[in-house]
Structure formats: C-alpha cells, structure tokens
Design a protein around this motif. Structure first.
Motif, PDB file in Angstrom:
ATOM      1  N   TYR A 154       0.761  -1.232  -0.110  1.00 33.22           N
ATOM      2  CA  TYR A 154      -0.160  -0.131  -0.016  1.00 33.22           C
ATOM      3  C   TYR A 154       0.835   1.299   0.084  1.00 33.22           C
ATOM      4  N   ARG A 159      -4.143   5.018  -0.671  1.00 36.70           N
ATOM      5  CA  ARG A 159      -5.177   5.123  -1.691  1.00 36.70           C
ATOM      6  C   ARG A 159      -4.685   4.429  -3.013  1.00 36.70           C
ATOM      7  N   SER A 160      -3.390   4.007  -3.174  1.00 35.51           N
ATOM      8  CA  SER A 160      -3.069   3.149  -4.217  1.00 35.51           C
ATOM      9  C   SER A 160      -2.274   1.904  -3.691  1.00 35.51           C
ATOM     10  N   PHE A 174      -2.714   0.266  -8.702  1.00 32.94           N
ATOM     11  CA  PHE A 174      -4.187   0.185  -8.873  1.00 32.94           C
ATOM     12  C   PHE A 174      -4.723   1.227  -7.667  1.00 32.94           C
ATOM     13  N   ASP A 175      -5.984   1.952  -8.251  1.00 42.13           N
ATOM     14  CA  ASP A 175      -6.713   2.637  -7.173  1.00 42.13           C
ATOM     15  C   ASP A 175      -7.455   1.561  -6.133  1.00 42.13           C
ATOM     16  N   ASP A 178     -11.569   1.744  -6.415  1.00 41.55           N
ATOM     17  CA  ASP A 178     -12.289   1.161  -7.487  1.00 41.55           C
ATOM     18  C   ASP A 178     -11.677   0.040  -8.349  1.00 41.55           C
ATOM     19  N   ARG A 180      -9.074   0.472 -10.477  1.00 41.71           N
ATOM     20  CA  ARG A 180      -8.752   0.940 -11.793  1.00 41.71           C
ATOM     21  C   ARG A 180      -7.132   0.772 -11.828  1.00 41.71           C
ATOM     22  N   LEU A 182      -3.975   2.363 -12.555  1.00 45.45           N
ATOM     23  CA  LEU A 182      -3.116   3.602 -12.649  1.00 45.45           C
ATOM     24  C   LEU A 182      -1.972   3.699 -13.191  1.00 45.45           C
ATOM     25  N   HIS A 221      -0.991  10.033  -9.775  1.00 46.62           N
ATOM     26  CA  HIS A 221      -1.218   8.837 -10.382  1.00 46.62           C
ATOM     27  C   HIS A 221      -0.507   8.809 -11.600  1.00 46.62           C
TER      28      HIS A 221
END
Length: 968
Positions: A154, A159-160, A174-175, A178, A180, A182, A221
């Motif tokens: 992490y 957050r990512s 990744f996000d 959700d 996604r 990144l 990001h």
C-alpha cells in the motif's frame, strides 16, 4: 497407481526463494475455470495456525495487527498485543495450487487487507482480493492480471496499491477505491518479488530476478521510471526497503549472502554491511522505525537455528553485526514494529515477534509435525494398521499410532518394517532431495524443477514409489511410470506395507495418508497435532474419529462464489452424521471406505445416511457492532449482527454467551428471525469479558463469533460477591447386577465432594449433594436440583463415577445402581439428560467424568478395571461452544479407568484430590486453575497407573482459564 491428469503443465517451484520462472503458460491452462469457483465442499486441516509456508507478513502503520499469508490458502489476522488469532481470511479456492497466497498487505489504517498469489478461480487471469480486516468479508476483486502476484504494498496514504508479478510481467499500480489500473511497467526480464514506497509516497523501488533494481517517481497517479541498474550484490535481488527517512534503500538477495545499502536518489551503492561468515542468503531486509538498525535474514543459519543479523547504523555506516537465532527454518519475511520490535515468519511455518534486544516476545510454533529426514524411521506393520513416525526431523519425538485401535501405542520398532530402498536389479540413486533421480544409472522422467524427496520399493520388487515435492509417483522396474497422485504437500517419507496392499506417505502438511497400492487412491488420512495429545483420523467422504478436543482440527471449506469469502465448517458441526470411529476402525483392513461403512452399519444395524455436507449446513453469524478489543462504558449494549443460513434451513435462534456461558436475554428483546442485519439489546456485566454469538438452525449451531471487550466505564457496584459452588457427585459401586460391581466409585464421589467442601476461601458457600450407589430416579432428581440452583454468578460441578455404555446407535448412558444393560432406555440415565442440564446452567460449568463401557470385572482384587468405553463424542459435544462445559475425563479413547486398594480410590479421583490440595499449583500463587489441574492430572494419573491411563481435559474455545481451588 491410478494416473491423474495434472491441472497444468508446470507447477510452482517449491524451493522457498525460488519460484517458477514463468507461470503464464500454466495460467492459461485454467481457462476452463472462468466463471464460478467449485461448489463442492473441500475437506481441509485447520488447527488455528498455518499448515504450510508463510510466504509474506504485513502490519498496519501503528503496529496493532499482523497479517500472515500462506501456501495453505488462508490469510490470518493476529493481535500483536497478545498473539491472538482474530480473523481468518478465506479466498475462493480450487484444486492443486489454486488459492495459494504469496503476497499480503494491510492498509496503513488497518481496515483493509489485500492478498495475492495463485488466485484465478472464476477469472481468465489472476486476481488481487481485498478483505475487510475485522469481519473477513471480501470487499472487491482486482482482476485480469497476467501472472501470479508475488508482492503487494500500500502507498502510505492508503489510496493506491502496488503489485509485482511473476514471469516478465513487472509492476502494476491500482486505485484501491475502485480497482482501476493507474500505472504499469511491463518491461521486466523476470519475476519481481518486492515493491516498496518511500515514506512520503512519491517514490517506489522494485527488484527483479532479471538482476535489476528499478526506481520510480509516483506522483498524481503517474508512474515514471527514474533509474534502472544492475544490483551490485547478486543476480537475484529479493527485498528492497526504504529507510524511514527515505534517504537509503536496503536490499537483500536470494543467491548470495550480500546486503546492499543504496542511495535512494540514484541507486548508487552507499555501503555493504558485513556479512562475513554467513552460510546462506539474506533475502529479507528491514529497518528499525528509528533507522538506527538494519536487519537481514533468510537461509542463513548456525547450529540448525536460522538467525536475524542486526547492524547498528551510525553516520551512514553499518557497525559490527549481531546475530539473533530465532527460527527453526528459513526466515521468509521481516517487518519492523514500534519500540524496536521486529515481526518474522519462517517456512516451517512459524511466526513471532522479537524485542529490540533479540528476545522472543511472541512466538507461534508450527502446528504440523515435521516428518523430514526420517526415511528409515517411517515404519509400518505388515498390514499397515500401525505406523511409526516422528514429530520432529531426524526421528526426534517418535510415536506409534494404531489406525485400527485408533490409539497411540508404546513406542517400539518390533514388528514394524522400514521402507526398502534397494534390491538386486533395482537400484534407485540420487533420489534424496534432487531433481535428477536415476534407476540403474538411467534418469527418471520428472517435471522441470520437480525435486525427489522419498523412496520405497514394492515388496515383490515389481517397482517402486517415488515421493516428490509435487506428486506421489509409481514406476515399474524398467523406470516406466505406472501412475501418479497429486499430494497435499512435500512427500517427506513413503513406505509400502509388506502385504503389498498399501502405500503410506508422510506429507509436508503434517498428515500421514494411506493410498491403495492398486490404484493410488487415498482411503484414510491422519493428522497428529504437535502437542502430542490431539489427533484426527478421517476418510475422503469425511467420516472421522478424533481424540477429545481434536475433531475441529479438520473441517469443510465451502466457496460462496467468486465475489464472496468462503466459509469453513469444523467437522464437529456434523458430528451426528460423520463421527464414525467404527468406520475408521475398519478402513485399513477393508481397503475401501465404502466397504468399511457397509461393515460398520451391518454390525450396528445402522442405516447409511446419504446427506451431503452442502445439504446440512448450519448458519454463519457475523458480529457487526462489537470487535475484538473494543471498549464499552455502560452495561446496556445493542448488538448488531447478521446471519446467513441455507434457504431450506432458516436460522431458528441466537445465543449470546459471556465468558462461555449463556446470557439471559430480557423478554421482548429477541431479534426478528430474518436474514440481514439485526439488532439485539443486552445487559453485560461491568467488567472485561469475552462476548460470543452463536446462531442455530435445524442442522445445528454455527461456529461462535467472539470479541474480547474491555469495560471502560464507572462501575455502579464496586463490591463483587464470591460465587456459590454447587456440586452434584454421583458414584456407583454396588450394582444390582453383581457382575458390574466396583470397589471405590461411591467413595470417589464422597471424597471428591469433601475436597470441594474445603474451598470456602474461594466460594461464598459450597453446597454439595452426594449420591452414592444412586438409582436412575435419584440421579435425575440430582440433575434437576443442580439446574434449579445454579445462577449466572455461581459455579456448577457434576462428578460421575461408575460404569457407562454406548448402545448399538452409539448413544451414551450412565449406569445407575438399578441399571439393566439389556434395557438401557428404561433403566439407565441417557446422555441427553446430562447435556440438557449442563448446557442450561448460566454459570461456569465443569464436568468430571470417570465412567466407561459396562463390562465384567477384570483384574485382581487390588486393581479393578472399570470397563472400557469411548466417550469422546460426549466430551466433544459438551465442550462445543454452544454447550460450554469444561470436561475432565478420567481416560482417553478406549482406555480402562483404574482403581487400586493402595489408594482407596480410583486413580483419577486420587489425583484430583491431591491437585485441589495444592499439588497442582504450579505457579505457587495459591490458586489452582483449569490449565494447572489439567497438567497435574495428565502427569499424576499416568504415574499412578504406569502409563496405562491418560486423563484428558477439554475446554471450550469460548471459556478462558479460571481458578477452581485455592491452597490453604
């Protein structure tokens, strides 16, 4: 041996730091699994610890929780304050490698756990799964990755999420919210085993077995490669970790003992700490939180102990090293904790925490027997009913188990045969821990990287069995493979019975399994727990026998689809249908599970129950409002919980337990019996406690969900009254049927009650009812008395001494003075009456059972055997969480309970009275607790009976240790 098709053409390389170089082709072989994971229940071992290598560990930013991820397909969440298991995270799994976990990360705030590895069920590629740490609920999946996941991290802001992959598939970001994608870098030449963020989250570093270390910028990001260069210390860089100030990067290697410290701006070598004298690689590295110390560990060991090497860091240089021996196997991971502590995990598996001075503060030893390096000591009787093995490597801690008697025997080699390793014209060489075994000088065909581990020749020299890390293989005498079986772990040892009917193998998961020699199909499995007390024996369909307290060491894993966490149902949930010691006693002789079942049913006139596990599932309950370690300030609390139950078996009730005993619910406050979130108002005592919740349906009771709660309010009543103790003591010696006569059972009951009468210092009052030579009516009246007297503040005790018997259906009866063994239902006291009484007592409840199968008197006038009956089912049922009784039983399995004129008691009662008087006070604190009494009884009864009788104590998981006597 029957030949089974492998799931894919390649397998994970089993060496702990040497995964398979490329898994992409293998993953494509799982395309048929796209959709939903298997729905059939899978029988698995679960002793509450990992049973295979712990590949990675992780902790939250505050160091409150540790998460461990393992090859056993589970991740576990532990409380670092006390080492307690809080949650088991269960991904959907499949056969073979599907579900093995190689990577884990926990969000900085500790709310979410990410796991990765060989997770492809229901997907065309691998997945990363995100779990809620507290409840174990699967939150979301990040899908479509092109290879297995070897590492997760992490970002500091949570957050990512970064992931590194096997093969030449590189890095993904990744996000978390959700899933996604990144950022990514696919330009890697080999597998990557490490990714780590700089403390400010704006840089990250990776390693790869292409020999390169890579430095990235991670801002807004956007991923940008800043530097890439060959690692100076070796060809296979493993861990890379930023220092807490972000200025340096420490790096370890899988192929050398080197440790490098690099500049975090340009990856230039700053210095190389001293690794002189290290005899193995130091792949794992970690910095202390204050950056004043650097740690490294891996394969390096001294005197069979694997150590952590520590360097003090001063003026950007490493001082003289200090080695801390801490583990018995390869150290797989290091994670720094506050206050200079360090968490570690090893390949045995085991995990622990060491202090800033290198002392163990927490340690969880392996929960599996280690069968390595004991080839000649793995011996069998002629018909394979008896097996000699060792709990520890090199034959240490030997044991002999009889599968027909379902009991441990005195350790001996008499009548047992070691595996034959050679014969004229049948010379197998280079088979021990190599990838190139040979038959008569010619290589045997194995898979790439497959390592041979064990060997046994068939008694007629027609061929041999070769155990490897991945398969159990059979060959004829020309070297042609005649069959293979997938295995649950490394085949540490193998033997073939002299009658040629069985291939018996000892596996890396701590099990011993019997395979038919004719087709290789497994018929029986045996798991001896390393505590050397508990064991469980089972068939592929789930019929089992177990020692007291051991039945829940195995259970059924049930997938709930690809978008939900799986459930685990311990075997004890299905005791009524699948506890069949009579079946297990016949399997090895019958050589077929179905035939053993038929024979057992025929003897007992019992009809076969055809119900499938999936059709008789109990509910699953989740506690939503109160988590382990939460504080409460007022006694009135509102529980929020949810219940899942099969559509044809809706849940019928809820039980709330406090410290293992039922909490009386106020009228009108019962929750609505519907699915989904529910609320229940309860009144808790004003003290620290353990809260448990159990749901029930027509199939049985759920596994208890528990939370340790701490009282943080102001007590409304400072004075705490002592509890009352109620004792019902029943002992029958003078039976109407003179063939059942015993010498001291009635006196045992009187002496037991008298011993408790001396405990006025611990209890407000001790009220006893002694029933010597009681009739059935008197015993039932006594049970009614006990039930009417005990309140939530009291302690209830039942003592039973005499004879007992199981009827043809396996139901247990206590024989009162007027019992007729031919008319049990009308003249004996059925077990359900005992259970009904004890399970309903609101206070702490103990049962002391010195009863067995009714039979003729055996032995001399000075030593009489009180029959022999297997009361394991009774013990396990009473100690189930929903019943909550602490049970002390006089003997184990089908042993005799002995009495002797020299003692004027049975051995069990003599030891009990001595223990209450102070002999069991091992800690010398003036109190005798449940655990201390257990230890005393185990040693003293075996001493009195010269190892002929072994008592057992079983305590529900919901009940904590507590004092039962004080010493004057």
């Amino acid at each position: 041996m029957h030949r089974f098709a492998c799931l894919c053409p390649h397998r994970m390389f089993a060496a702990l730091f040497v995964p398979l170089l490329s898994l992409l082709a293998c993953l494509s072989g799982f395309a048929a699994l796209a959709g939903e994971p298997p729905t059939a229940p899978m029988l698995r071992i679960d002793p509450g610890e990992h049973t295979a290598t712990i590949k990675r560990i992780a902790t939250d930013a505050a160091g409150r929780w540790l998460v461990t991820a393992s090859d056993d397909k589970n991740a576990r969440v532990w409380d670092l304050a006390n080492g307690k298991l809080l949650t088991t995270l269960r991904p959907p799994i499949g056969a073979g490698d599907e579900g093995k976990l190689y990577a884990v990360a926990i969000s900085p705030d500790g709310r979410t756990v990410a796991v990765g590895g060989w997770l492809q069920v229901g997907e065309s590629g691998t997945s990363i799964l995100l779990f809620d740490r507290a409840s174990g609920r699967l939150l979301r999946r990040i899908t479509g990755l092109s290879n297995v996941i070897f590492h997760l991290a992490y970002a500091p802001d949570g957050r990512s999420l970064a992931a590194t992959l096997g093969g030449n598939n590189g890095l993904r970001l990744f996000d978390v919210a959700d899933g996604r994608l990144l950022g990514e870098d696919r330009d890697y030449g080999d597998s990557s085993f490490s990714v780590h963020f700089r403390p400010d989250g704006r840089r990250l570093v990776t390693t790869s077995w292409d020999g390169q270390v890579r430095l990235y910028r991670w801002e807004h990001h956007r991923l940008q490669l800043l530097a890439k260069q060959a690692a100076p210390g070796g060809q296979q860089p493993y861990d890379a970790r930023y220092s807490p100030d972000g200025r340096r990067i420490a790096m370890g290697f899988s192929d050398t003992a080197a440790v490098n410290v690099l500049d975090s701006e340009d990856l230039s070598l700053r210095y190389a700490p001293d690794t002189a004298g290290v005899n193995g690689s130091l792949g794992c590295v970690a910095w202390s939180h204050d950056a004043n110390a650097l740690f490294a560990a891996g394969k390096a060991n001294k005197n069979a102990q694997h150590f952590i090497r520590r360097w003090t860091i001063d003026d950007n240089q490493a001082g003289r090293p200090l080695d801390w021996p801490v583990a018995s196997n390869i150290i797989m991971n290091l994670v720094p904790l506050p206050a200079g502590r360090l968490a570690l995990a090893s390949g045995v598996p085991e995990w622990g925490v060491v202090t800033a001075s290198g002392q163990r503060a927490l340690f969880h030893a392996t929960a599996v027997a280690d069968f390595r390096d004991n080839h000649k000591g793995f011996t069998l009787s002629h018909d394979a009913t008896q097996v000699h093995f060792a709990y520890e490597p090199w034959g240490k801690s030997p044991a002999v188990f009889d599968s027909q008697a379902r009991a441990f025997l005195a350790v001996t080699s008499a009548g047992l045969s070691a595996p034959r390793l050679s014969a004229p014209g049948l010379e197998v060489s280079d088979w021990k821990n190599t990838t190139a075994p040979k038959l008569n000088g010619q290589p045997l065909q194995l898979e790439p990287f497959e390592r041979s581990r064990s060997l046994a020749l068939f008694p007629d020299d027609r061929g041999f069995v070769l155990g490897t890390e991945w398969l159990l293989r059979a060959f004829d005498r020309t070297g042609r493979e005649t069959g293979q079986q997938p295995v649950p772990g490394v085949v540490c040892a193998v033997n073939v019975s002299r009658d040629g009917r069985w291939v018996v193998a000892a596996y890396g998961d701590g099990t011993i399994r019997w395979h038919r020699a004719s087709d290789g199909v497994e018929q029986v499995a045996f798991y001896p727990h390393p505590d050397k007390k508990r064991w469980v024996l089972w068939t592929p369909s789930g019929y089992y026998d177990a020692s007291p307290g051991a039945e829940d060491l195995i259970g059924w894993h049930v997938n709930n689809g690809k978008d939900a966490a799986a459930d685990f149902y311990p075997a004890g949930r299905f005791r009524d249908r699948f506890y069949r010691p009579d079946v297990l006693a016949r399997v090895v002789q019958a050589q077929d599970e179905a035939e053993a079942l038929r024979l057992a049913n025929a003897e007992s006139s019992r009809r076969t129950q055809q119900a499938r596990i999936i059709d008789v599932l109990p509910p699953v309950v989740s506690l939503l409002s109160h988590q382990d370690g939460d504080r409460f300030e007022t006694s009135k609390q509102v529980l929020r919980f949810s219940v899942r139950s099969p559509a044809d078996a809706p849940y019928t009730g809820i039980k709330v337990l406090v410290d293992g005993r039922p909490l009386e619910l106020q009228r009108g406050l019962k929750p609505a019996r519907v699915e989904g979130e529910q609320r229940l108002e309860i009144i808790l005592p004003e003290r620290d406690l353990e809260l448990s919740l159990i749901a029930e349906n027509k199939n049985g009771a759920s596994v208890a969900v528990r939370a340790r709660l701490l009282f943080a309010g102001r007590k409304t009543q400072e004075f705490v009254a002592k509890p009352r103790l109620y004792v019902l003591a029943v002992g029958v010696s003078d039976y109407a049927d003179k063939a059942l006569k015993l010498a001291y059972a009635a006196k045992d009951a009187q002496d037991f009650a008298a011993a408790f009468k001396q405990q006025s210092a611990l209890y407000k009052d001790v009220i006893t009812q002694v029933l010597p030579n009681a009739s059935a009516e008197q015993v039932l009246d006594g049970l009614d008395w006990l039930r009417s007297q005990v309140t939530a503040k009291d302690v209830g005790v039942l003592f039973l001494a005499g004879h007992g018997v199981n009827d043809a259906d396996g139901d247990y009866y206590f024989l009162p003075q007027d019992a007729n063994p031919d008319r049990l239902r009308r003249t004996a006291v059925p077990y359900f009456e005992v259970k009904k009484t004890l399970s309903s007592l609101p206070g702490k409840t103990l049962a002391f059972i010195d009863t067995c199968h009714s039979g003729n008197i055996l032995g001399s006038s000075t030593q009489i055997r009180r029959g022999v009956a297997d009361i394991t089912a009774v013990i396990n049922d009473l100690t189930a969480a929903e019943n909550g009784v602490v049970v002390f039983a006089s003997s184990t399995g089908r042993q005799f309970s002995l009495e002797n004129s020299e003692w004027n008691n049975g051995a069990f009662t003599k030891a009990l009275v001595e223990g209450f008087a102070g002999k069991a006070d091992y800690t010398l604190d003036g109190a005798v607790t449940i655990n201390e009494l257990d230890t005393w009884l185990a040693d003293r009864v075996k001493q009195l009976t010269h190892n002929q009788q072994t008592p057992t104590t079983t305590k529900p998981s919901t009940v904590q240790d507590f004092p039962v006597a004080v010493v004057k």
